[in-house]
Each structure stands twice: as C-alpha cells, then as structure tokens.
Design an enzyme around this catalytic site. Sequence first.
Site, short mmCIF file in Angstrom:
data_model
loop_
_atom_site.label_atom_id
_atom_site.label_comp_id
_atom_site.label_asym_id
_atom_site.label_seq_id
_atom_site.Cartn_x
_atom_site.Cartn_y
_atom_site.Cartn_z
N HIS A 269 0.93 -1.21 -0.03
CA HIS A 269 -0.11 0.12 0.05
C HIS A 269 0.99 1.30 0.12
O HIS A 269 1.95 1.23 0.66
CB HIS A 269 -0.77 -0.02 1.29
N ASP A 320 -8.10 -5.24 -0.68
CA ASP A 320 -8.70 -6.07 -1.57
C ASP A 320 -8.38 -7.36 -1.70
O ASP A 320 -9.14 -8.23 -2.11
CB ASP A 320 -8.04 -5.51 -3.07
N1 COA Z 1 3.99 -7.41 -5.02
C1 COA Z 1 5.22 -7.50 -5.12
N2 COA Z 1 6.10 -6.58 -4.60
C2 COA Z 1 5.65 -5.36 -4.29
C3 COA Z 1 4.41 -5.36 -4.00
C4 COA Z 1 3.46 -6.18 -4.57
N3 COA Z 1 2.11 -6.24 -4.39
N4 COA Z 1 4.01 -4.00 -3.57
C5 COA Z 1 5.20 -3.33 -3.53
N5 COA Z 1 6.12 -4.12 -4.09
C6 COA Z 1 7.52 -4.15 -4.00
C7 COA Z 1 7.76 -2.91 -4.78
O1 COA Z 1 8.00 -3.48 -6.23
C8 COA Z 1 8.96 -2.25 -4.44
O2 COA Z 1 10.32 -3.16 -4.45
P1 COA Z 1 11.48 -2.60 -4.98
O3 COA Z 1 11.91 -1.98 -3.67
O4 COA Z 1 12.49 -3.84 -5.27
O5 COA Z 1 11.33 -1.84 -6.05
C9 COA Z 1 8.81 -2.40 -3.04
O6 COA Z 1 7.82 -3.37 -2.51
C10 COA Z 1 8.26 -1.14 -2.22
O7 COA Z 1 7.33 -0.47 -3.05
P2 COA Z 1 6.39 0.65 -2.65
O8 COA Z 1 7.26 1.87 -2.90
O9 COA Z 1 5.98 0.67 -1.29
O10 COA Z 1 5.09 0.55 -3.54
P3 COA Z 1 4.25 1.76 -4.04
O11 COA Z 1 3.78 2.66 -2.92
O12 COA Z 1 4.98 2.54 -5.27
O13 COA Z 1 2.95 0.92 -4.65
C11 COA Z 1 0.98 -0.45 -4.80
C12 COA Z 1 2.12 0.90 -3.92
C13 COA Z 1 -0.26 -0.64 -3.97
C14 COA Z 1 0.75 0.46 -5.94
C15 COA Z 1 1.87 -1.77 -4.82
O14 COA Z 1 2.00 -2.30 -3.39
C16 COA Z 1 1.09 -2.68 -5.66
O15 COA Z 1 1.13 -2.44 -6.93
N6 COA Z 1 0.49 -3.49 -4.95
C17 COA Z 1 -0.36 -4.47 -5.69
C18 COA Z 1 -1.75 -3.94 -6.48
C19 COA Z 1 -2.70 -3.75 -5.28
O16 COA Z 1 -3.18 -4.56 -4.47
N7 COA Z 1 -3.41 -2.50 -5.45
C20 COA Z 1 -4.56 -2.04 -4.31
C21 COA Z 1 -3.82 -1.29 -3.32
S1 COA Z 1 -5.01 -0.78 -2.23
#
Ligand code: COA
Length: 391
Positions: A269, A320
């Site tokens: 998140h 979700d």
């Molecule tokens: N699966 C695998 N890796 C994930 C991940 C996931 N669901 N969510 C974050 N990461 C990874 C990122 O790729 C990043 O890796 P890196 O450091 O090797 O590049 C690391 O964790 C940190 O990510 P972060 O900066 O915290 O993510 P963000 O704030 O840019 O993105 C989301 C947040 C929600 C877009 C992201 O967590 C995601 O895509 N989740 C899956 C989709 C989802 O469930 N969306 C609903 C949100 S309520």
Amino acid sequence: MNAAPNALPAEATMTRGLAGVTAGRTAISSLAGELRYRGYSIESLAQASDFEDVAYLLLHGELATKKEHDAFVGRIRDSATSLDKTLVQSLTLLAQRQSSASPMDALRSGISILGQIQLDQTPGIHALLIAQAERLLGETPSMLAAWMDASSNRPIAPWPNAPLAESLLARLTGRQPSQSHIQAFGTTLVLYAEHEFNASTFAARTVVSTGSDMHSGVTAAIGALKGPLHGGANEQVLEQLSEIGSVDRAEAWVSEQLSAKRVIMGFGHRVYKDGDPRAVLLGRMCRSLVQGTDGERLEDLADTIEQLMLQRKGLRPNLDWPAARIYHALGLPIRVFTPIFVVARMSGWTAHIIEQIGDNRLIRPMSLYCGESPRDFVSLETRSASGASCF
Ligand code: COA
C-alpha cells in the site's frame, strides 16, 4: 543561454507518484494514526453502522438521526428504482453491441450519460450538490445490476425494496441473501466507502477543481479506479488465487512472481507500510463465512500466500485481499468486484467533490522537465530519425 522566465527554481524537487506529498486539506477522513471517517474510527463504523449510515456521515458531515437515516435510505432507494429510461435503453444497446465489455466501462459510460441527461448543478448550491450525490448513490448500484442483466440477455429485474447492501447483493446473485451474507457484504461497502486522497478521489477532485461538474469528476474517478494498482486489484486477487489453485503450488508461484519482478495483487500500500487496518478487520470475516465448506481450501491458500509475502517481501495485505475472498464466498462473479467498489466509493468521491467545490483552488502541480536542452528547429525536408526518452 538565459533561463526561461517561468522555469522551476534550481532547488525544485520532485517525488515520483507524489508519494508522501500532502496535496490538500480534507475534513472527510484521516489516516493519521488510525483510519477515521469524519472523526469516527473505522472499527466502530464497521461494527455498528450500515452503508447508508456511513454514506450519510461522509456527505452530510454528521451521523444521521433515526428519522434522517430512514429518509436518506428512502431517497437512495427511490433513485435506484427510478433509473432513467434513456440510460437503461443506452445500456441495453451497449450490452447488445458488446456484452463482454467490463461493467466498469458500463458504469463509466452510464455516469457520463446521466451527466448529459441531468443538468449538473455547477458551481452549484451546496444542497443541490448533495441531492445530486444522493441520486448517484442510488443510480450506480441499480445501473450495475441493470448492466449485468442486459449483458446476460435477461430482462432487467426490479430493484428490491430493501437497504442498499441487501438489494445489491440480491440483484447481483439473483437470490435473497442470508443475514450473515448481507452483514459481510455491507462491511465491505463501509470499508470501501472512503480513503482520503487515493488516486481516484484525487482524479475527481482535480477534474472539479477546474470548475467542471460532478458527473465529469465521477467519470474520471471510475476510470482511475479501474486500474489494477487501485480498485482493479480485487478482481486480480481472485484471478491469481484461482491460477495458483492449491497450497502446494503457492511457494513456487510466489517465487516465480517475485523473481520476475511482478506485483502480487492485494499486497502493499502506498500509505500503510505496516499493514492496512481495513484488511485486518475484514480478514477476520473471511474464514467464518466459509466455515465447513469447500471455501476453506481457498482460505488455507490465502493464509499461505500471506505468510510467504511477509517472509519474502515484508509486505502485508491491503483491503482488496480479503474483499475479493468475501465476494467470492458470497457467490458474486469476479467482474462485479471492482464495480462494487465503485458503488461504495461513490459516497467518498461525491463528498470530496463537494468539499473541493466548496473551497476550490485549481489543482495544477508542476513537472520536472527531463527532455532535450534547447535546440534549433529543423525543416521537414532536412530531418533525420531521432528519439528521446526520460527512461
Ligand atoms: N507485490 C510484489 N512486490 C511489491 C508489491 C506487491 N504487491 N507491492 C510493492 N512491492 C515492492 C515494490 O516493487 C518495491 O520493490 P523494490 O524496492 O524492489 O523496487 C517495494 O515493494 C516497495 O514498493 P512501494 O514503494 O512501497 O510501492 P508503491 O507505494 O509505489 O505502490 C502499490 C503501492 C499499492 C501500487 C503496490 O504495493 C502494488 O502494486 N500492490 C499491488 C496492487 C494492489 O494490491 N493494489 C491495491 C492497493 S490498495
């Protein structure tokens, strides 16, 4: 070379995805410390209120009295039962043209059609904006149910004479739901209702900050919610769980996804780095809903994935993750999962639209230019192929 007169100051900074940026004020909800809607904790609302109670609170700013609540429920039901005939005809025609279109597209188009039929009250008197929001709260679930009928070539069934959670669940499953199912479904609507400056709400606020209308703001919000990194994740969660199939395949599947740098839906998140409190609240309901049924196998699989994600990436589930499993347990088809999110978030979106209109300043950030340095124009006849990219 002289700097352009309107260039960014040299010390200007940029944050990708606006992460950590405070982009405005809101009195609607707060994530600081714990999630609260208008000051009330999400735990108390999830336990003791229903969707209409929460929607009223978000829109009107205070909890309704019993009389106000009943009148509000009645107004929403009236909007749901009196869906505009031109809208229904348009949806039916669209369903005949492309029955496999996403119901998210149908809702986005439907809201846009409503915007053309009902003249928007913009810049608007507050009471008229509230009335418009209340209409949308009833029209949206009814439109979703109508689309599901039309796209399955069924006659469009009437909207039931019941509160929103019960009516929508009955319409989407085609049967009268049990009290425990209504309760679980209603809890998802309460938890999905509002979440401050998420991408879709921010899109809606940006649109109306230009002086545009509520239907335009909501149409943009639906487009933003559709994406799998936002609302679309709940459908992907179930697709992924179905693809994995069984606990013994979980470890290999997670390893494969992570080594291919693919995101696993339902985890992570932007704001909650120690876990989403809504996922904790809803997660508790998942197993009890499927106790003694085949659905327990899906819960075992979900538990295993959760453990693996925590061990491998330190990531916890977001809302979700349990919501998708609840919808599946309630017998809902996958393609309505994100549209249900629309139905619930309509309350938050419209509250934010009204708040933005009430205290507006155009939302217009700046960018950090990363293109070519200034260069001379080349005439068409003397150009050669070239390309430039920031990434
Ligand atoms: N699966 C695998 N890796 C994930 C991940 C996931 N669901 N969510 C974050 N990461 C990874 C990122 O790729 C990043 O890796 P890196 O450091 O090797 O590049 C690391 O964790 C940190 O990510 P972060 O900066 O915290 O993510 P963000 O704030 O840019 O993105 C989301 C947040 C929600 C877009 C992201 O967590 C995601 O895509 N989740 C899956 C989709 C989802 O469930 N969306 C609903 C949100 S309520």
